[in-house]
Motif scaffolding. Structure first.
Motif, mmCIF file in Angstrom:
data_model
loop_
_atom_site.group_PDB
_atom_site.id
_atom_site.type_symbol
_atom_site.label_atom_id
_atom_site.label_comp_id
_atom_site.label_asym_id
_atom_site.label_seq_id
_atom_site.Cartn_x
_atom_site.Cartn_y
_atom_site.Cartn_z
ATOM 1 N N PHE A 72 -7.185 -11.882 4.590
ATOM 2 C CA PHE A 72 -6.312 -10.739 4.290
ATOM 3 C C PHE A 72 -4.892 -11.004 4.792
ATOM 4 O O PHE A 72 -3.903 -10.766 4.081
ATOM 5 C CB PHE A 72 -6.862 -9.464 4.941
ATOM 6 N N THR A 73 -4.780 -11.508 6.020
ATOM 7 C CA THR A 73 -3.460 -11.783 6.596
ATOM 8 C C THR A 73 -2.750 -12.881 5.822
ATOM 9 O O THR A 73 -1.542 -12.816 5.587
ATOM 10 C CB THR A 73 -3.600 -12.180 8.075
ATOM 11 N N ALA A 76 -1.432 -11.360 2.650
ATOM 12 C CA ALA A 76 -0.245 -10.557 2.949
ATOM 13 C C ALA A 76 0.960 -11.463 3.193
ATOM 14 O O ALA A 76 2.066 -11.204 2.697
ATOM 15 C CB ALA A 76 -0.506 -9.665 4.166
ATOM 16 N N VAL A 278 -5.921 -7.514 14.182
ATOM 17 C CA VAL A 278 -4.777 -7.678 13.277
ATOM 18 C C VAL A 278 -3.589 -8.325 13.981
ATOM 19 O O VAL A 278 -2.997 -9.285 13.482
ATOM 20 C CB VAL A 278 -4.362 -6.322 12.663
ATOM 21 N N SER A 478 -8.006 4.404 -2.345
ATOM 22 C CA SER A 478 -8.172 4.195 -0.900
ATOM 23 C C SER A 478 -8.404 5.516 -0.173
ATOM 24 O O SER A 478 -9.235 5.595 0.739
ATOM 25 C CB SER A 478 -6.931 3.497 -0.327
ATOM 26 N N CYS A 585 3.875 4.948 1.356
ATOM 27 C CA CYS A 585 3.009 4.592 0.220
ATOM 28 C C CYS A 585 3.179 5.575 -0.940
ATOM 29 O O CYS A 585 3.161 5.175 -2.112
ATOM 30 C CB CYS A 585 1.543 4.557 0.661
ATOM 31 N N LEU A 603 2.976 -5.362 -3.088
ATOM 32 C CA LEU A 603 1.795 -5.586 -2.249
ATOM 33 C C LEU A 603 2.190 -6.229 -0.923
ATOM 34 O O LEU A 603 1.610 -5.930 0.123
ATOM 35 C CB LEU A 603 0.785 -6.467 -2.987
ATOM 36 N N ILE A 606 3.651 -3.372 1.249
ATOM 37 C CA ILE A 606 2.618 -2.447 1.732
ATOM 38 C C ILE A 606 1.742 -3.102 2.796
ATOM 39 O O ILE A 606 1.460 -2.503 3.844
ATOM 40 C CB ILE A 606 1.750 -1.949 0.551
ATOM 41 N N SER A 607 1.289 -4.337 2.559
ATOM 42 C CA SER A 607 0.371 -4.983 3.507
ATOM 43 C C SER A 607 1.072 -5.290 4.833
ATOM 44 O O SER A 607 0.478 -5.121 5.906
ATOM 45 C CB SER A 607 -0.218 -6.260 2.899
ATOM 46 N N CYS A 608 2.337 -5.712 4.784
ATOM 47 C CA CYS A 608 3.066 -5.986 6.033
ATOM 48 C C CYS A 608 3.367 -4.700 6.788
ATOM 49 O O CYS A 608 3.298 -4.662 8.022
ATOM 50 C CB CYS A 608 4.354 -6.749 5.738
ATOM 51 N N TYR A 610 1.502 -2.048 6.696
ATOM 52 C CA TYR A 610 0.228 -1.619 7.298
ATOM 53 C C TYR A 610 -0.028 -2.344 8.611
ATOM 54 O O TYR A 610 -0.443 -1.737 9.607
ATOM 55 C CB TYR A 610 -0.930 -1.886 6.328
ATOM 56 N N MET A 611 0.244 -3.642 8.644
ATOM 57 C CA MET A 611 0.023 -4.390 9.881
ATOM 58 C C MET A 611 0.991 -3.938 10.976
ATOM 59 O O MET A 611 0.642 -3.939 12.161
ATOM 60 C CB MET A 611 0.151 -5.894 9.616
#
Length: 651
Positions: A72-73, A76, A278, A478, A585, A603, A606-608, A610-611
C-alpha cells in the motif's frame, strides 16, 4: 500584497536560467548521472533504517500481513513518484518539490514546501544518524579478538544516546519501579536509558548525555558530499552493492528456515494492527524524491529521472515484501519488536555468522541513506538562494568540487548538533509529516497544471484516467464499508466515546497515592483468587489481563475516572487530522466530478494525506509550529529579497 505572495515562476524562465548556469554564480554543476546511478541513489535512500530496523516493529504489530502495508505504501509513493516524474520532466533543475510548487502555486507555497523539506532531509538525517549510531555501537560490542584480549568494545551509555531518550527513560524507569516492578524486569531500552542518565558526567544539575558516534558519521558524510558528486556517486554505488548482496544472502539462507505455520494467522491483529505500522513503513520509503534534487547533474534528466524513481520503488518493494515474509516465517511475529530484526532472527536459529554480516551491512546501509539525504538538502537551499529567498552564499558553487559548498557545510551543522540531543521518535514522525506534506502538494500541483495549455510539457506525462466517477464511488463505498464492517469503531469515532488507557500509560500517569490504591486493589483480587504471593508489579499484572478483564478491573477501581478513560477534548483532539482528511476527501470528490481530474495524482494526494493523518495530532502541532517559524523567516528576509519582487520593483 496577496498577488505578490503567490507570484509564480515560468518554466521557460527557469530553463533559460539553467541553460546559463545561473551566470552570476559563475559555475554550474557537473552532469555525471545516468539512470543506473539514479536508481542506485533511490535504493541507497530507501533501503536503510526501514529494512534493518523499523520492519521489525511493523511486523510485530501487523504479523505477516504487514506485506500489504508495504505494498500500500509503495503504491502511494508510486502515485507521488508519477507526479514528481512529470514535474522533473517539465522542470529538470535542482529544487525538487520546492521548484515544482513555485511553478504551480507561487512563491509563498514554494517557500513553505522548501521549509518543510528541511524536515525530510535535514531532520530525516538526524533520525538516520541516531539509528546508525545504535548499529555501530552494537557492532563494536560484538568485536572479539582473543589474541588482544578484546571481548567487545563498549562505549559509555551516556556517549551513545541522545539527551531526551536518557531523560525520558529515567523518568519511565522511576514510574515503573514505584509501581512494583524490579529493575531486572525493566525492558532493556529503559534500563540502558536510565543508566545513561545516572552515570553521565554533570555540570551542576545538567547531565552531559550526547550521541557522539552520530556526530562522527555526519562529519564524514558531509565531507564526502562536499568533495563532489562523482565521489558521492561512487561511494553510494559501492554501498548499494554491499547491502543488496547482504539482503539477497539473507533471503537465500533464510528461506530454508521458514516455517509456514508462523504465517497462520496471517493478520493476527486485523487491519488496525497492519495500519499501526504506517509511520514506520512510510519512513522506510522516503528518500526516492531526493533523486529529483540531482536534476542538474543528470546527463538526460527528462528521460532518466522518471525511470530512476520508478525502478527504485519497484526493486525496494519486492525486497521489503520478501524480507517481511522470511522474518515472519522464521520466528513468530510477536518476537520481532526489536531494533535489529534481521540479526535477531538469525540469532534465534543459531547462525551467529549471519548476524555479524548483517550488523556490518547495516552500518553501510545507514551511511548510504545519510549520503543521499545530505546531498539533497544543500541543493534545495541552493535553488531557494538563486530565487533570492535565502542569502546568496547558499547558492555558492565550489570552483573545484562543483558542489554547493556553503549550503553543504551549513547542512552538516544543522544535522550534527541536534543529533547529539534529539529523540529518535520525535524526529522520525516530524520527518515523515514534512515529506508527506511535500508529496501532497506535488500531486496537487500536477492537478493544478493539468488543463493549462500554456504549460510546456516534458517527455514524461502521467497517463490520464478520468476520476470523475471512480473517486466519488470509492469515497462513498469506503464510508458504507466502515458503517457495515466496523460499525462499533466508526460509531465510537463519530460520537467521541471514552477510550480506556493502555496499562503502561495508565500506571505511569498515576500519583503515588493513586498507585498505592491500585496495588492494594490488585492484592485484594489476588487474595480472593487464593494467590498467597502478594508481591505486586502493577504494570505486569494489568498487562497479563485480557481486554475484558482489564476493563472490568478499572471499572471497579476507585481511582478517578479521568485517569482510567480518555474523554472529551483530550480524546477528540487526536481525531482532528482524520476529520480534516474526510472533509478534504469531500472537496476532492467534488472537483473530480466538476473538473475531470486525473486519477493517479488524485490517488497520490489522498493516500499521502491519509498517512499524514495516521501520524497523530502532536506531530501536526509540531509541524505547524515549524511552518510558523518558516513564515517568520520568509517575511523578514525572503519576501523582500525575492528576485520576482526585485523584478517587479526595480530600484
Amino acid at each position: 500584497m496577496f498577488e505578490k505572495l503567490f507570484r509564480k515562476k515560468s518554466i521557460t524562465k527557469i530553463l533559460e536560467d539553467a541553460e546559463k548556469g545561473y551566470g552570476e554564480h559563475g559555475t554550474s554543476l557537473h552532469k555525471t548521472l545516468g539512470v543506473r546511478d539514479l536508481t542506485a541513489f533511490g535504493i541507497a535512500a530507501i533501503i536503510g533504517a526501514g529494512i534493518f530496523s523499523t520492519i521489525g516493529k511493523a511486523s510485530a504489530d501487523g504479523g505477516p500481513a504487514v506485506i500489504f502495508l508495504f505494498i500500500f505504501t509503495a503504491v502511494a509513493c508510486s502515485f507521488a513518484a508519477f507526479a514528481y516524474a512529470e514535474f522533473a520532466s517539465m522542470v529538470p533543475v535542482s529544487g525538487s518539490a520546492y521548484t515544482y510548487s513555485y511553478v504551480a502555486f507561487g512563491e509563498l507555497v514554494a517557500w513553505i514546501i522548501g521549509w518543510s523539506l528541511i524536515m525530510e532531509y535535514a531532520i530525516g538525517n538526524i533520525t538516520v544518524a541516531i539509528s546508525w549510531s545504535d548499529y555501530f555501537t552494537g557492532l563494536l560490542s560484538s568485536i572479539q579478538i582473543p589474541a588482544l584480549n578484546i571481548k567487545g568494545i563498549y562505549l559509555p551509555d551516556w556517549m551513545t544516546m541522545d539527551y531526551l531518550t536518557a531523560f525520558n527513560g529515567h523518568k519511565h524507569a522511576e514510574a515503573l519501579l514505584n509501581a512494583g516492578k524490579s529493575f531486572a524486569n525493566l525492558d532493556e531500552a529503559t534500563r540502558i536509558a536510565n543508566n545513561a542518565w545516572i552515570t553521565a558526567p554533570r555540570i551542576g544539575n545538567f547531565h552531559l548525555v550526547a550521541d557522539l558516534p552520530a556526530l562522527g558519521i555526519i562529519i564524514f558524510i558531509t565531507w564526502l558530499v562536499y568533495r563532489g558528486m562523482k565521489e558521492s556517486r561512487n561511494a553510494s554505488n559501492a554501498m548499494v552493492i554491499v547491502k543488496l548482496a547482504v539482503i539477497l544472502l539473507v533471503l537465500s539462507v533464510g528461506i530454508f528456515y521458514v516455517d509456514t505455520s508462523n504465517w497462520n494467522p496471517f493478520a493476527p491483529n486485523g487491519v488496525s494492527g497492519v495500519l499501526k505500522g504506517v509511520s514506520a513503513v512510510f519512513f522506510a520509503y522516503i528518500g526516492f524524491d531526493a533523486i529529483s534534487t540531482t536534476a542538474e547533474e543528470c546527463k538526460n534528466p527528462q528521460r532518466d529521472l522518471p525511470r530512476g524513481m520508478m525502478w527504485a520503488i519497484i526493486i525496494c518493494t519486492i525486497l521489503y515484501v520478501a524480507i517481511a515474509l522470511v522474518l515472519t516465517g522464521i520466528v513468530n511475529y510477536k518476537l520481532l519488536a526489536v531494533g535489529d530484526p534481521l540479526a535477531f532472527v538469525f540469532d534465534q536459529i543459531d547462525l551467529k555468522l549471519m548476524s555479524g554480516i548483517i550488523a556490518v551491512s547495516a552500518v553501510f546501509a545507514m551511511a548510504s541513506v545519510l549520503l543521499v539525504f545530505q546531498m539533497g538538502q544543500p541543493r534545495i537551499w541552493m535553488s531557494m538562494s538563486r530565487d533570492g529567498l535565502l542569502p546568496k552564499s547558499f547558492s555558492r558553487i565550489h570552483p573545484k568540487y562543483k558542489t554547493p559548498s556553503f549550503a553543504t557545510v551549513v547542512v552538516g551543522f544543522v544535522v550534527a548538533i541536534p543529533s547529539l540531543f534529539m529523540n529518535l521518535t520525535i524526529v522520525t514522525d516530524l520527518c515523515s509529516i514534512g515529506t508527506l506534506f511535500a508529496f501532497v502538494l506535488v500531486c496537487a500541483g500536477v492537478l493544478v497544471l493539468q488543463n493549462k495549455p500554456d504549460i510546456k510539457r516534458g517527455k514524461f506525462k502521467i497517463p490520464y484516467l478520468n476520476s470523475k466517477f471512480i473517486v466519488p464511488v470509492m469515497f462513498i463505498g469506503s464510508i458504507l464499508f466502515a458503517f457495515t464492517n466496523y460499525k462499533t469503531e466508526t460509531t465510537a469515532f463519530i460520537l467521541n466515546k471514552p477510550k480506556i488507557y493502555e496499562p503502561v500509560s495508565f500506571i505511569t500517569s498515576l500519583s503515588t497515592p493513586e498507585l498505592n490504591t491500585i496495588k492494594e486493589e490488585i492484592k485484594a483480587v489476588k487474595i480472593k483468587q487464593g494467590i498467597l504471593n502478594t508481591n505486586v508489579d502493577a504494570e505486569a499484572y494489568l498487562n497479563k489481563l485480557s481486554q475484558s478483564q482489564y476493563e472490568q478491573f478499572l471499572n471497579n477501581s476507585s481511582v478517578d475516572y479521568n485517569k482510567k478513560y480518555e474523554t472529551g477534548w483530550g480524546l477528540f483532539k487526536h481525531k482532528i487530522p482524520m476529520w480534516i482528511f474526510l472533509m478534504i476527501c469531500v472537496v476532492i470528490s467534488y472537483y473530480c466530478v466538476t473538473k475531470n481530474l486525473s486519477l493517479i495524482p488524485v490517488l497520490g494526494l489522498i493516500s499521502c494525506l491519509y498517512m499524514m493523518c495516521e501520524l497523530g495530532i502532536s506531530n501536526w502541532i509540531g509541524f505547524g509550529i515549524w511552518l510558523i517559524i518558516g513564515l517568520v523567516v520568509y517575511f523578514l528576509y525572503g519576501f523582500k529579497h525575492s528576485k520576482l519582487n526585485l523584478q517587479s520593483n526595480p530600484q
